[in-house]
Design an enzyme around this catalytic site. Sequence first.
Site, PDB file in Angstrom:
ATOM      1  N   GLY A 108       0.838  -1.202   0.000  1.00  0.00           N
ATOM      2  CA  GLY A 108       0.000   0.000   0.000  1.00  0.00           C
ATOM      3  C   GLY A 108       0.866   1.242   0.000  1.00  0.00           C
ATOM      4  N   ASN A 109       0.275   2.379   0.312  1.00  0.00           N
ATOM      5  CA  ASN A 109       1.055   3.615   0.430  1.00  0.00           C
ATOM      6  C   ASN A 109       0.408   4.528   1.474  1.00  0.00           C
ATOM      7  OD1 ASN A 109      -0.852   5.539  -0.973  1.00  0.00           O
ATOM      8  ND2 ASN A 109      -0.560   4.016  -2.587  1.00  0.00           N
ATOM      9  N   HIS A 110       1.063   5.664   1.740  1.00  0.00           N
ATOM     10  CA  HIS A 110       0.651   6.518   2.856  1.00  0.00           C
ATOM     11  C   HIS A 110      -0.494   7.486   2.543  1.00  0.00           C
ATOM     12  CE1 HIS A 110       3.651   5.199   5.604  1.00  0.00           C
ATOM     13  NE2 HIS A 110       4.649   5.486   4.783  1.00  0.00           N
ATOM     14  N   ALA A 151      -3.778   7.711  -5.001  1.00  0.00           N
ATOM     15  CA  ALA A 151      -2.390   7.253  -5.135  1.00  0.00           C
ATOM     16  C   ALA A 151      -2.457   5.781  -5.538  1.00  0.00           C
ATOM     17  CB  ALA A 151      -1.645   7.424  -3.818  1.00  0.00           C
TER      18      ALA A 151
END
Length: 403
Positions: free
Chosen positions: A209-211, A276
């Site tokens: 995943g990402n932030h 994102a």
Amino acid sequence: MSLKGKNIAIGVCGGIAAYKIASLVRLLIKENANVQVLMTPDAKEFITPLTLATLSKRPVLSDYINRHTETWNNHVDLGLNADLLLIAPATANTLSKMAHGACDNLLLATYLSAKCPVMFAPAMDLDMWLHPSTQENIKRLQSFGNILIAPGSGELASGLIGEGRLAEPEEIKQQIQKFFNGALPLAGKRALVSAGPTYEAIDPVRFIGNHSSGKMGYAIAAALQSLGATVTLVSGPTALPTPLHVVRHDVTSAQEMLEACSAYSEASDIIVMSAAVADYTPAAPANQKIKKKEGSLEITLKKTTDILATLGERKTARQTLVGFALETENEMLNAKDKLKRKNLDYIVLNSMQDQGAGFGGDTNKVTLIDRSGKVERLALKSKAAVAHDIAAVIAAHQTIINA
Ligand code: CTP
């Protein structure tokens, strides 16, 4: 548009910007509105009731009891008679009280019992405006259906330069006129907004995943909605509440986001891809939980489909397509290249360099670039204010391409 016969109650709070309300009252009276001014006790330290009473042509109300006539100023009647209640300047203190149902003066009692729509125009110092509690209170008030008239940027009474200035009287008047006119600039338009991260499964319990928090995309969805658009928000996993009157479609992976966005895109006049999205996904996610073994583990990744580029290929002449870019080097060059490559109308360049910008926070600093290469650098602002700026640019673009 004349405001003839409209009953507008203005709640004035104690802030330096209270002086601007004199001009506002005058502008509204000139448009033939009936204006009833209410003041908090503190507001009277900043501008005299006499000034506002003279301009509005009726006594200003501030106390529950009228000491001259010994009659009761009924807040319920005030709230019932008004077609619109405007709180301006809305100070941090009054915003906080409004957000939490406090009721220690006539203005707040009127707000709590008002049956009419409520607009609020905040004015305060930059640090107070940016404080998370103020931002939370504003979001809370918006979630109750109150309409924000965003503050402007410029020199503040403290000498600081930034956001927090009360919107100018002329602008407030225009927003009131638009409100009564129903002429919101994006009325009848459909918007698709993507937001948040995507999670790419490695096995049934793990993912890449990402932030991304989704805050920027959610704020854009809310801003487009407030300009009258019908908004669908395709959201990756986030902890955020759905903005009022926005339809939300939850997805997890890049593939699911592609499918959802593709389904909505054709009917959309406006597409803003702020998600994102993962560029790579595990080529063969395991069906069972991967057990740890000796040595290292390799996961083969394959490319995901670029949703924005796909929608760029399908873009029609009536669509406004906006993408985001997060660059760490050669920012401007890369962003402009991305804009061309993906056939966008605007690209929003997120700064990684500036404090207060980027993932998770409530503020952002962005640069807007259009197809002609025109660059507009926005100041550090709350994500809600950045979203309003982006929504205004989109509304102007829609007007041009549909002219
Ligand atoms: N985007 C998308 N689908 C993807 C990847 C990105 O729709 N699979 C969109 C994002 O929503 C954002 C923009 O593309 O609007 C961001 O592109 P970014 O990931 O920064 O750039 P890339 O084109 O992937 O190029 P690079 O990875 O080299 O930065």
